[in-house]
Design a protein around this motif. Structure first.
Motif, PDB file in Angstrom:
ATOM      1  N   ASN B 145       0.813  -1.215   0.000  1.00  0.00           N
ATOM      2  CA  ASN B 145       0.000   0.000   0.000  1.00  0.00           C
ATOM      3  C   ASN B 145       0.846   1.264   0.000  1.00  0.00           C
ATOM      4  N   LEU B 146       2.161   1.086   0.143  1.00  0.00           N
ATOM      5  CA  LEU B 146       3.024   2.253   0.304  1.00  0.00           C
ATOM      6  C   LEU B 146       3.936   2.465  -0.899  1.00  0.00           C
ATOM      7  N   ASP B 147       3.619   1.779  -2.012  1.00  0.00           N
ATOM      8  CA  ASP B 147       4.584   1.847  -3.116  1.00  0.00           C
ATOM      9  C   ASP B 147       4.667   3.228  -3.742  1.00  0.00           C
ATOM     10  N   ALA B 148       3.664   4.071  -3.495  1.00  0.00           N
ATOM     11  CA  ALA B 148       3.746   5.430  -4.040  1.00  0.00           C
ATOM     12  C   ALA B 148       4.157   6.437  -2.973  1.00  0.00           C
ATOM     13  N   ALA B 149       4.228   5.996  -1.747  1.00  0.00           N
ATOM     14  CA  ALA B 149       4.482   6.929  -0.647  1.00  0.00           C
ATOM     15  C   ALA B 149       5.938   7.395  -0.662  1.00  0.00           C
ATOM     16  N   PRO B 150       6.181   8.590  -0.161  1.00  0.00           N
ATOM     17  CA  PRO B 150       7.554   9.126  -0.115  1.00  0.00           C
ATOM     18  C   PRO B 150       8.340   8.493   1.026  1.00  0.00           C
ATOM     19  N   ILE B 151       8.733   7.279   0.823  1.00  0.00           N
ATOM     20  CA  ILE B 151       9.383   6.498   1.865  1.00  0.00           C
ATOM     21  C   ILE B 151      10.737   6.010   1.358  1.00  0.00           C
ATOM     22  N   THR B 152      11.742   6.211   2.166  1.00  0.00           N
ATOM     23  CA  THR B 152      13.063   5.746   1.740  1.00  0.00           C
ATOM     24  C   THR B 152      13.686   4.767   2.724  1.00  0.00           C
ATOM     25  N   ASN B 153      13.014   4.494   3.834  1.00  0.00           N
ATOM     26  CA  ASN B 153      13.595   3.557   4.795  1.00  0.00           C
ATOM     27  C   ASN B 153      12.516   2.981   5.707  1.00  0.00           C
ATOM     28  N   VAL B 154      12.934   2.041   6.551  1.00  0.00           N
ATOM     29  CA  VAL B 154      11.983   1.339   7.425  1.00  0.00           C
ATOM     30  C   VAL B 154      11.347   2.286   8.438  1.00  0.00           C
ATOM     31  N   SER B 155      12.148   3.197   8.974  1.00  0.00           N
ATOM     32  CA  SER B 155      11.591   4.126   9.969  1.00  0.00           C
ATOM     33  C   SER B 155      10.416   4.886   9.381  1.00  0.00           C
ATOM     34  N   GLU B 156      10.560   5.307   8.142  1.00  0.00           N
ATOM     35  CA  GLU B 156       9.478   6.058   7.517  1.00  0.00           C
ATOM     36  C   GLU B 156       8.282   5.163   7.203  1.00  0.00           C
ATOM     37  N   MET B 157       8.554   3.879   7.002  1.00  0.00           N
ATOM     38  CA  MET B 157       7.427   2.959   6.798  1.00  0.00           C
ATOM     39  C   MET B 157       6.587   2.842   8.065  1.00  0.00           C
ATOM     40  N   LEU B 158       7.258   2.950   9.223  1.00  0.00           N
ATOM     41  CA  LEU B 158       6.547   2.787  10.485  1.00  0.00           C
ATOM     42  C   LEU B 158       5.869   4.079  10.939  1.00  0.00           C
ATOM     43  N   GLN B 159       6.451   5.202  10.514  1.00  0.00           N
ATOM     44  CA  GLN B 159       6.028   6.496  11.031  1.00  0.00           C
ATOM     45  C   GLN B 159       4.571   6.800  10.681  1.00  0.00           C
ATOM     46  N   GLY B 160       3.762   6.970  11.719  1.00  0.00           N
ATOM     47  CA  GLY B 160       2.394   7.420  11.509  1.00  0.00           C
ATOM     48  C   GLY B 160       1.424   6.371  11.012  1.00  0.00           C
ATOM     49  N   ARG B 161       1.824   5.111  10.993  1.00  0.00           N
ATOM     50  CA  ARG B 161       0.915   4.096  10.449  1.00  0.00           C
ATOM     51  C   ARG B 161      -0.024   3.516  11.494  1.00  0.00           C
ATOM     52  N   GLU B 162       0.474   3.397  12.698  1.00  0.00           N
ATOM     53  CA  GLU B 162      -0.297   2.675  13.705  1.00  0.00           C
ATOM     54  C   GLU B 162      -0.419   3.506  14.979  1.00  0.00           C
ATOM     55  N   PRO B 163      -1.580   3.527  15.577  1.00  0.00           N
ATOM     56  CA  PRO B 163      -1.686   4.243  16.848  1.00  0.00           C
ATOM     57  C   PRO B 163      -0.798   3.591  17.887  1.00  0.00           C
ATOM     58  N   GLY B 164      -0.095   4.409  18.629  1.00  0.00           N
ATOM     59  CA  GLY B 164       0.780   3.888  19.679  1.00  0.00           C
ATOM     60  C   GLY B 164       2.186   3.595  19.215  1.00  0.00           C
ATOM     61  N   VAL B 165       2.438   3.693  17.924  1.00  0.00           N
ATOM     62  CA  VAL B 165       3.792   3.467  17.404  1.00  0.00           C
ATOM     63  C   VAL B 165       4.338   4.816  16.956  1.00  0.00           C
ATOM     64  N   VAL B 166       5.421   5.257  17.610  1.00  0.00           N
ATOM     65  CA  VAL B 166       5.908   6.612  17.401  1.00  0.00           C
ATOM     66  C   VAL B 166       7.369   6.575  16.970  1.00  0.00           C
ATOM     67  N   GLY B 167       7.708   7.412  16.014  1.00  0.00           N
ATOM     68  CA  GLY B 167       9.104   7.612  15.617  1.00  0.00           C
ATOM     69  C   GLY B 167       9.612   8.908  16.214  1.00  0.00           C
ATOM     70  N   LEU B 168      10.790   8.862  16.826  1.00  0.00           N
ATOM     71  CA  LEU B 168      11.349  10.038  17.484  1.00  0.00           C
ATOM     72  C   LEU B 168      12.688  10.374  16.838  1.00  0.00           C
ATOM     73  N   PRO B 169      12.695  11.237  15.864  1.00  0.00           N
ATOM     74  CA  PRO B 169      13.963  11.574  15.215  1.00  0.00           C
ATOM     75  C   PRO B 169      14.815  12.490  16.094  1.00  0.00           C
ATOM     76  N   GLY B 170      16.119  12.310  15.993  1.00  0.00           N
ATOM     77  CA  GLY B 170      17.022  13.205  16.719  1.00  0.00           C
ATOM     78  C   GLY B 170      17.310  14.449  15.913  1.00  0.00           C
ATOM     79  N   GLY B 171      17.104  14.365  14.621  1.00  0.00           N
ATOM     80  CA  GLY B 171      17.374  15.506  13.772  1.00  0.00           C
ATOM     81  C   GLY B 171      17.227  15.114  12.328  1.00  0.00           C
ATOM     82  N   GLY B 172      17.412  16.086  11.459  1.00  0.00           N
ATOM     83  CA  GLY B 172      17.106  15.872  10.067  1.00  0.00           C
ATOM     84  C   GLY B 172      18.308  15.710   9.169  1.00  0.00           C
ATOM     85  N   LEU B 173      19.455  15.269   9.720  1.00  0.00           N
ATOM     86  CA  LEU B 173      20.579  14.963   8.843  1.00  0.00           C
ATOM     87  C   LEU B 173      20.270  13.705   8.050  1.00  0.00           C
TER      88      LEU B 173
END
Lengths: 458, 1074
Positions: B145-173
């Motif tokens: 379902n994500l083949d068109a989504a702007p995703i380049t890695n696993v973290s982004e696949m997880l981000q925002g998909r499921e309630p209770g699952v949160v990604g916490l980035p340290g920064g945008g490098l």
């Protein structure tokens, strides 16, 4: 409702199920039986009990030295910025707090870093003394000098603690101890003297004159510090007569000078090992002045580039007799900068012995001898003799100057500033240093919140 | 000599070829035929790759390929039900009759379903099970379902998909990892990262500023990700699983003709500068004003604040090119899937004209999956993943040597050229044109370079044998091998502007880490119908994980000259080596009893042992029980409005183990100039044991209007007893390191809501909407008498604490005296009467009136805001003498979730939109705290520059200075010893996380290019941000991805400390199937 295909069949034999459970039990038995699977290696550390082995004696004493050395470096790191020797030029404002004379904030981040270092050094030295004494009692101490060294490092730790902190606790492992108490901190000097006596006794028995020389100088310096402590406590006032008059200090200093002969550049130092890239953690002066540029020598001592305050452009402190940039300060700053992270910490020196004698003589009214002693020190750097009659400086002012330059970065300046009534240009009017002269560093949060005697929760 | 990873890959490749040769000999027997067909979306006609097509009750089945085609071989003649299952679609069955040696066709048009209880999951039950039979939550992220989504890695696949699952980035490098949290934090002292499996093999999921091991997996090769959210679901995973489990499944081949696909991605990224306050300052003299006017090419007047956005010189437009391809197909008894990805990402950090540092990530990823069915009873699956990732970046985070930090520290009035001024804010040569502080210029920081070069192999062999229709044995053997080398380089003489004093003669550090983890998993399942009403499913198994980590490294500084860049060339050298071995073994058993196919009761448990407790310790038992009831599956249920209804409940335990040697008293070595020595290390605790997390959850799922609307709700409650607390014993006792002790308790509960709806459907258009929300409340209920824990140790600006009675990571700090009208009755602490301000410049012990302050401010204070009498007055509400212990917020949101839509129109167009939000949390804005208050490296926001200019301007009136002083107290003053004041701010935000528009080229057009299917996509990530937060970015954390057990890694959340903002990304891609 969805149609679901039923594919299984009714179990024909409960034996198979029992078989599965049996297999499970078998696996469980294997798991519990294969304990050796869970016996893994740990080559990173040694077990605590192994430190008591006679074979570990040398490593234990070296460890006492190493931890005390880091402790002294850490203490110096938080002590010096309170004085006018150092100023704050960087980003971490807890240095700024110290620089403005705030010494009673237990949350100051650098106090919380420094305290554990010297605390560990103290404990490790006492542990080394205990273990070496035990080995000696058991007849298993192969090198008696190890005991002398352990006493020496214990003395260094106690002297430093008494010099630097207003209070301290002498806990043992998980057993917290009642803090010594501000009014009793002078007793730590007495403990140091006792250790030095013990060390001297061992060193003499082993014919180690070099160690006896060092102990003698240290004991002189400790007697002098003890007298200063008595003068400044309880804190809150500047003593009317700031001169130390300690017969014991002068006797030891003279004894040292007699033993030392002509080696007037003698000093006992410790150097942080250059195979440790962050010696003494992040709070050493070497790191913060020579590398990170959080701190700089004070403006009374050096001139800096206004566009780059980390850059020293010259020596500001002049010799009061010759009117030239003070050569002692010049040399000490050069040595400090050259050492980069691995700065040399001078514990005691022949120069200090002369100054202790000078102060004692001055206190007892023998100005001529005091001046002579100071001129010996001045002569070491090619400076002209000081003459009270022509220089416009009183002998005490000269003594203050000579101690300032010759004991630069040696953990002495704050006590001298307090007793001689010298205010740092960086102290603010509401600071502890201004309002309560004689205040040294408070026990920080890291100990306050973990010592049940302080918390009242034991 | 070959690298160990190459050797391992070679051996496994050889084994695979041997296996392939063995099975290729299989031939279709006489009387057997094949079933084939195509699976498409019933609404749009789009082919659906990855659908599971199988004959229930047999081992026969496979996956649909990129064209939606499937092929089931070696099917004996007869009549069969062919079933298709796919995430997000209702299950479909067709009956086909197959003649001996013939072929039957069954095409499927699947219809989207807002709720799919028949979805097969693997995670949590030990074996494949339908979701409806499990009483606990298992979330599934379908990569298809994500083949068109702007995703380049696993973290982004997880981000925002499921309630209770949160990604916490340290920064945008670029390449900077994201920490993952599932239902908050189950531990106070151990890693709160979920454990991660790839195709059943436990994997290293560590990371840092430069590289995230979680993101090593090729996102294009992922089929789906299953997520277990807590102990109730993860019991069978035993010790280490109480933070949940993420199980990644890579794609497998489908039988049929060889099919290959290609995808080309082009992405462009940039930092959103809108939230960043420009560097501001003012000239103090006319001479300064003249010089600055000349430097910046504009008229600058004394005491008139001016702004220059210095950070712009370290921003640029980043560019990523990614090419991936796959080949799949299969024959009798064999299917294969091979994929590869090549990606070069040059991130949006700029300054490449100033220094050599780049922010880049190069990824080379390859995946092989081979499925063999040599006999009807034996299946063998093997997969292998090889990754080579190289990250390069600058110094990052809260560092005085980060280009971003130094650009933000810069004060324009301090700008100076040591060469000719060009009049545009630049110098012709050396200089400090941004006005950086003493640590170095922006240019000098762009010489400090960090790299991480990682090679990785993850492989497994999984065999299953169906002894009887009801009895199956499975065994998995896998290895995860990581070989990582990190370097930090400061070149000799890098201080080209003559400002930096640190390591000017060069320094270098190197760390090499090699980690090997072997996973062994053996289990048997027994499925039986005990009678007409009752079914039974028994799983018995055991797992072992054997991890060895060897690391070695060194540091050196002071090189004799330029060009030398090895530690052995340095004057001062330091080295280190570490060895860590951990063994974890467990046995598990689970029995599931079904009643009339609508009620399922599951009970089981796991017995675990771990090397952390030594060979003589006893193990730990973690039990579980769950219940799933599906009333809508009962005979007679015929409601069309409420078409599906399920209730579920689960209770289970899981654990977390302490570190390998935390139990023992140890001494470590210390190098001294008199010889090697020993110093205290670990105090030791012989009673140490794992902490145990007990979690229960209750949920309900409803499908309405023939499952076109799905609603789910789950309430969960977790309690961690014997929580491991890193207790600080009095450092005066000599052991200064914290010692773990089982003395804590932490609780949490939450509610997770989900909505999925087919809002509109016609032949030309369908609109699906989804939304989810998760509420969470956590509390540290007991620390067992240990002192509060603080993130980042003694560093006072990070204000996250672990304190009894508060959420983990709660923020504490200073507060100003508040109006007496706001003081609770009976309270006696200091407050402000009407007309008073929080100052006491006349030192009479009473807060100043405006008149008092006006008198004091009649002339500029000589020390500016550093005047101690301009330190505002703080309140001490509890009167304990600690003014920094006031609760000011928490970093974990009350609510977080996402919502969005998928729209398909005119058959070929699709739009996907995802928004993510977090509400009810705070951020410690260290960046702006410095920039507001610190005279050395800050006081350079527009507001701070105005306030100081006004205060110091001799021409200001006392009233004007009073306004500046008010701003100082109420907006600007911060940092030690006022930590937390004017620093901790609401962080609520809504982020437009993803949007994509894709277009499937008509078949004839794609065919002209030789493709059977071709899709063009334009997309964007992090497109817009709406937030209450006043700082740079509300998503930042203090640390990058980390998986250690430190308080900082766990709880230094919600801290904006010079993290690079999360970049915006725009991209387009072409995907073709041949």
């Amino acid at each position: 409702m969805l149609d679901r295909a039923k594919t299984g069949r009714v179990a024909r034999s409960s034996g198979r199920r029992l078989g599965s459970w049996a297999a499970m039990l078998l696996l469980a038995g294997l798991l519990t039986g294969c304990d050796s699977l869970f016996d893994v290696e740990n080559p990173n550390n040694i077990k605590g009990e192994d430190t008591a082995l006679p074979e570990a004696a040398n490593s234990v004493v070296n460890g006492a030295y190493g931890t005390v050395a880091k402790g002294l470096a850490a203490s110096l790191g938080v002590y010096s910025p309170i004085t006018d020797e150092i100023t704050y030029i960087g980003s971490r404002d807890a240095w700024g707090d110290l620089n403005t004379g705030i010494v009673s904030n237990p949350q100051n981040e650098f106090l919380n870093v420094a305290f554990p270092y010297i605390a560990q050094g103290r404990w490790m030295a006492d542990e080394a003394i205990k273990l070496m004494e035990q080995h000696q009692a058991d007849g298993e101490l192969r090198d008696p000098i190890l005991l002398a060294r352990a006493y020496l490092y214990g003395a260094l730790a106690y002297i430093n603690i008494a010099d630097t902190w207003d209070d301290f606790a002498l806990s043992d492992r998980s057993e917290a101890a009642v803090p010594v108490g501000e009014e009793s901190m002078g007793g730590l000097y007495d403990q140091a003297i006792e250790y030095l006596n013990q060390a001297m006794s061992v060193a003499q028995a082993q014919g180690r004159d070099d160690m006896v020389l060092t102990m003698t100088a240290l004991r002189a310096r400790t007697h002098h510090a003890r007298a200063m402590w008595d003068m400044l406590n309880p804190p809150g006032t500047t003593p009317s007569n700031p001169l130390v008059s300690s017969t014991s200090a002068v006797q030891d200093a003279r004894a040292f000078l007699a033993m030392n002969g002509s080696d007037e550049q003698w000093r006992y130092t410790i150097t942080l090992a250059n195979n440790d890239m962050v010696p003494g953690g992040e709070i050493t002066l070497g790191h913060n002045m020579n590398d990170r540029a959080e701190l700089q020598f004070g403006a009374d001592l050096v001139d800096t580039d206004p566009d780059d305050v980390a850059s020293i452009t010259g020596i500001a402190l002049m010799d009061p007799v010759d009117g030239i940039p003070d050569p002692v300060v010049t040399a000490k700053i050069a040595e400090f900068q050259d050492a980069f992270l691995y700065t040399v910490i001078t514990i005691v020196s022949a120069r200090e012995m002369h100054l202790i004698v000078a102060e004692g003589e001055l206190a007892s009214g023998n100005t001529a001898e005091a001046v002579a002693q100071m001129n010996v020190v001045r002569g070491l750097d090619g400076l002209s003799d000081y003459d009270p009659a022509t220089s416009g400086l009183t002998p005490m002012e000269m003594l203050v100057h000579e101690r300032r330059v010759n004991l630069l970065l040696e953990n002495r300046r704050l006590a001298d500033m307090y007793r001689f009534g010298i205010d740092s240009r960086y102290w603010t009017s509401t600071s502890d240093a201004m309002t309560t002269p004689g205040s040294f560093l408070t026990i920080p949060q890291v100990e306050l919140l973990s010592n049940c005697h302080i918390l009242g929760s034991c | 000599m070959k690298h160990p990873i190459q050797n391992l890959a070679l051996r496994i490749g050889t084994a695979l070829l041997a296996l392939l040769a063995f099975t290729a000999g299989g031939v279709q027997a006489q009387g057997e035929g094949q079933i084939t067909g195509r699976v498409v979306d019933g609404q749009t006609g789009r082919p659906l790759p990855g659908a599971q097509v199988f004959i229930p009750g047999t081992q026969r089945g496979g996956l649909s390929n990129e064209s939606g085609r499937y092929l089931i071989l070696r099917v004996p003649a007869g009549e069969y039900v062919v079933r298709v299952q796919m995430i997000g679609y209702a299950q479909a069955d067709q009956t086909v009759t197959l003649q001996g040696g013939g072929s039957a066709v069954a095409d499927f048009q699947l219809h989207q379903s807002a709720i799919s209880l028949d979805e097969i999951v693997v995670t949590g039950a030990g074996v494949q099970t339908e979701k409806r039979k499990l009483g606990n939550t298992i979330a599934t992220v379908d990569a298809g379902n994500l083949d068109a989504a702007p995703i380049t890695n696993v973290s982004e696949m997880l981000q925002g998909r499921e309630p209770g699952v949160v990604g916490l980035p340290g920064g945008g490098l670029v390449g900077q990892g994201t920490r993952i949290r599932i239902r908050g934090s189950a531990s106070l002292s151990q890693s709160n990262e979920p454990i991660v499996y790839v195709d059943g093999v436990r994997m290293d999921n560590s990371g840092g500023y430069y590289g995230s091991r979680l993101n090593d997996i090729n996102p294009e090769a992922i089929d789906r990700i299953e997520i277990l959210k807590g102990a109730a679901a993860a019991t069978l995973y035993g010790t280490e699983a109480s933070n949940g489990v993420i199980q990644i499944f890579t794609k497998k081949g489908s039988a049929g003709d060889l099919q290959w696909s290609m995808k080309l991605d082009q992405n462009f990224s940039s930092y959103p500068a809108g939230q960043i306050k420009p560097n501001s300052g003012f000239a103090r003299t006319s001479e300064d004003a003249s010089r600055l006017s000349q430097l910046f090419g504009r008229t600058i007047q004394p005491y008139e604040a001016f702004s220059v956005p210095m950070y712009e010189r370290v921003f640029e437009t980043g560019h990523q090119t990614s090419v991936s391809g796959s080949v799949q197909g299969g024959a009798e008894g064999l299917s294969y899937y091979l994929s590869g990805r090549w990606s070069d990402n040059d991130g949006p950090m700029g300054g490449e004209d100033l220094g050599p540092v780049r922010d880049t990530e190069k990824q080379r990823q390859a995946t092989v999956n081979l499925s063999l069915t040599p006999t009807d009873k034996l299946s063998v699956n093997t997969s292998a993943n090889y990754v080579h990732v190289i990250n390069e970046g600058p110094n990052a985070g809260n560092s005085i040597y980060s280009p971003f930090s130094v650009s933000l520290y810069s004060k324009p009035e301090r700008a100076v050229c040591f060469s000719e001024m060009l009049g545009n804010g630049e110098c012709a040569g050396a200089g400090n044109p941004t006005g950086a502080p003493t640590f170095g210029t922006v240019t000098e920081t762009l010489f400090r370079q960090y790299t991480n070069d990682t090679e990785r192999f993850t492989g497994n062999v999984k065999a299953g044998y169906q002894f009887q229709p009801e009895l199956r044995l499975e065994a998995t053997l896998g290895v995860d091998w990581v070989d990582e080398r990190s370097e930090g380089i400061t070149p000799y003489g890098y201080n080209v502007d003559g400002i930096s004093t640190s390591d000017t003669l060069g320094s270098r550090n190197v760390t090499a880490r090699r980690r090997k983890e072997i996973s062994v998993d053996v289990k048997g399942s027994w499925n039986a119908d005990l009678n007409e009403n009752i079914t039974s499913s028994l799983v018995v198994g055991g797992q072992g994980f054997f991890t060895t980590t060897k690391s070695a490294g060194g540091n050196g500084n002071i090189f004799p000259g330029p060009g030398i860049n090895v530690i052995s060339g340095a004057q001062n050298r330091d080295n280190n080596e570490n060895f860590l071995q951990v063994v974890n073994g467990g046995l598990f058993v689970q029995e599931q009893v079904g009643f009339r196919d609508y009620l399922f009761l599951t009970a089981g448990g796991r017995y675990d042992k771990n090397s952390a407790f030594g060979e003589t310790s006893t193990g730990v038992f973690y039990p579980k029980v769950s219940l799933s009831v599906v009333p809508s599956d009962r005979a007679g249920w015929d409601s069309e409005t409420l078409s599906t209804l399920r209730f579920r409940a689960a209770l289970g335990k899981s654990g977390l183990q302490p570190g390998a040697f935390d139990k023992f008293t140890t001494f470590s070595s210390i190098a001294t100039d008199v010889g090697a020595g020993l110093l205290p290390s670990n105090l030791g605790n012989p009673d140490l044991k794992p902490e145990v997390s007990t979690e229960w959850e209750f949920g309900v799922e409803g499908g309405f209007f023939q499952d076109r609307l799905g609603l789910t709700a789950t309430y969960w409650d977790r309690s961690v007893k014997d929580a491991l607390v890193p207790r600080q014993f009095a450092p005066s006792g000599g052991f200064t390191n914290e010692q773990l002790d089982n003395i804590g308790e932490v609780t949490g509960h939450g509610l997770e809501l989900g909505l999925n709806a087919q809002a509109y459907a016609s032949e030309s258009m369908s609109v699906n909407v989804f939304a989810n929300a998760a509420y969470m409340k956590e509390e540290v209920t007991d620390l067992g008498g240990a002192p509060p824990l603080k993130a980042q140790g003694t560093y006072p600006r990070v204000r996250n604490f672990v304190k009894e009675g508060y959420a983990p990571g709660a923020m504490f700090g200073a507060k100003l005296l508040q109006p007496c009208s706001q003081r609770p009755s009976g309270a006696t602490y200091g407050c402000l009467e009407s007309g008073q301000l929080p100052y006491d410049t006349n030192q009479d012990g009473i807060p100043d009136s405006e008149a008092d302050l006006l008198a004091y401010l009649a002339s500029p204070p000589s020390r500016s805001f550093d005047d101690p009498l301009l330190n505002p007055l703080l309140v001490d509400e509890d009167g304990n003498g600690d003014v920094l212990d006031h609760y000011l917020g928490k970093p974990t949101p009350d609510w977080q979730g996402s919502f969005g839509t998928d729209v398909t129109f005119q058959q070929n167009f699709r739009i996907n939109v995802l928004f993510e939000y977090r509400l009810g949390f705070e951020i410690t804005d260290i960046t702006d705290a410095f920039r507001q208050a610190n005279s050395g490296i800050g006081r350079n926001t527009p507001r701070a520059a105005w306030a100081e200019a006004t205060l110091l301007n001799p021409n200001s009136t006392a009233q004007e200075r009073l306004e500046a002083v008010k701003a100082w107290a109420y907006e600007l003053k911060a940092l030690s010893p006022f930590s937390g004041l004017n620093t901790i701010k609401p962080g609520d935000f809504l982020r437009w996380r993803e949007v994509s528009l894709s277009y499937d080229l008509p078949g004839d057009l794609a065919g002209r290019m030789g493709a059977s299917r071709m899709t063009l996509t334009v997309n964007a990530r992090n497109l817009a941000l709406w937030t209450k937060y006043e700082g740079n970015d509300p998503e930042l954390s203090y640390l990058p991805r980390c998986t250690d057990s430190s308080v900082s890694c766990n709880f230094a959340d919600g801290v904006d400390a010079y993290g690079w903002p999360i970049p915006r990304q725009f991209g387009f891609s072409i995907r073709a199937v041949f």
